[in-house]
Design an enzyme around this catalytic site. Structure first.
Site, short mmCIF file in Angstrom:
data_model
loop_
_atom_site.label_atom_id
_atom_site.label_comp_id
_atom_site.label_asym_id
_atom_site.label_seq_id
_atom_site.Cartn_x
_atom_site.Cartn_y
_atom_site.Cartn_z
N GLN A 162 -5.05 -2.65 -6.92
CA GLN A 162 -5.67 -1.64 -6.06
C GLN A 162 -6.34 -0.57 -6.92
O GLN A 162 -5.82 -0.18 -7.97
CB GLN A 162 -4.62 -0.97 -5.17
CG GLN A 162 -5.18 0.04 -4.19
CD GLN A 162 -4.09 0.66 -3.32
OE1 GLN A 162 -3.32 1.49 -3.78
NE2 GLN A 162 -4.00 0.23 -2.08
N ASP B 55 0.81 -1.21 0.00
CA ASP B 55 0.00 0.00 0.00
C ASP B 55 0.85 1.27 0.00
O ASP B 55 0.33 2.36 -0.14
CB ASP B 55 -0.94 -0.01 1.22
CG ASP B 55 -2.08 0.99 1.09
OD1 ASP B 55 -2.61 1.16 -0.03
OD2 ASP B 55 -2.45 1.61 2.11
N SER C 265 -6.91 5.03 -0.92
CA SER C 265 -7.19 3.67 -1.36
C SER C 265 -8.68 3.37 -1.20
O SER C 265 -9.28 3.70 -0.18
CB SER C 265 -6.38 2.66 -0.53
OG SER C 265 -5.00 2.90 -0.65
#
Length: 300
Positions: free
Chosen positions: A285, A211, A235
């Site tokens: 993502q 991330d 995100s």
């Protein structure tokens, strides 16, 4: 600009391990410890890693996570603990499936489904590591690069750094107009210390690390950067597949690209390779990306 001393190396790794060592408060119910941070919201990688720890602690030790799918639904408050509730969806002969929900104030901030597998004998193949990528030892760390540009340090100057991040090329923290557009983004990473011999811990660390740079891949496609005059990102969802055992405290290459961006959202996908070329994991993502105005002249 004064750079605040923060935890690095094994000290930062030990703190992250402490954050991931959830407190069990009831059957399938855990409390996540708070991280030392000045972030306005909880880092998404931390929430995903803690949720995976919670799910993994309800699964037999002979089963390792092979996939996870998570959604970020509310920003987390870093000043408050997070409660993780785990639902046992299935325990079969080969697979276990769990659903973990992260809660603050009684409301979900993140939820995740994760599947665990005993591992079996079967077909074997994997994409090769990209050729001609500089070795991590020949690539400067992000912190080293940003020390020469303290105005771009931002939150990196005030946040513990348990992951050594080394961009091959410019990062999203470059100055506005100084990042050339590129179709691929390649980043060497490793936990900057020693981890215990527990594959769940290494998988959680990889989820945490993924991330850090994946959404930056969308900006890379346009030569854009984070911060004033660039973009702010959040995100939305995150998925990972773990293909082979690995150690997150050894170098791995995160090779990522962005196939599409539209309507304020961008999609990025990436592959993880060990330094000896084994394909160990994949990630996808989607994130929300919003332009940030430049800081007006004379405003600190």
């Amino acid at each position: 600009m004064t750079v605040v001393e923060v935890l690095v190396g094994q000290d930062a790794v030990d703190e992250l391990l402490h954050v991931l060592d959830l407190e069990k408060i009831d059957a399938n119910l855990f409390r996540g410890r708070r991280a030392t941070t000045e972030l306005q919201r909880v880092f998404g990688g931390q929430v995903a890693a803690q949720a995976l720890v919670a799910a993994g602690r309800t699964v037999a030790a002979d089963r390792n996570v092979h996939s996870l799918h998570g959604y970020f639904v509310r920003p987390g408050d870093p000043k408050r603990p997070i409660i993780y509730s785990v639902d046992v969806i299935r325990d079969g002969r080969s697979f276990s499936v769990r659903r973990a929900t992260a809660l603050q104030g009684g409301k979900p901030i993140f939820f995740m489904s994760a599947s665990f597998h005993i591992g079996e004998v079967g077909l074997e193949h994997g994409d090769p590591i990209p050729p001609d990528v500089p070795q991590p030892e020949d690539t400067p760390s992000l912190h080293e690069v940003l020390k020469a540009h303290p105005d771009r340090l931002g939150i990196w100057a005030r946040t513990p750094r348990p992951i050594d991040v080394r961009y091959v090329g410019q990062s999203g923290y470059a100055a506005v107009g100084q990042r050339p557009a590129a179709a691929e983004q390649r980043v060497w990473m490793k936990v900057d210390g020693k981890l215990p011999d527990d594959q769940l811990v290494h998988s959680c660390m990889l989820a945490y690390a993924s991330d850090l740079t994946l959404l930056d891949t969308v900006l890379n496609q346009h030569g854009q950067v984070w911060g004033p005059g660039g973009y702010l990102g959040t995100s939305l969802d995150h998925a990972m597949w773990f293909h082979r055992p690995f150690r997150a405290d050894e170098w791995f290459l995160f090779d990522s690209s962005s196939p599409t961006a539209s309507l304020g959202r961008g999609l990025a996908r990436g592959e993880f390779y060990t330094s000896d070329g084994r394909h160990v994991a994949s990630a996808v993502q989607e994130g929300l990306l919003r332009e940030m105005p430049s800081v007006p002249a004379g405003v600190p």
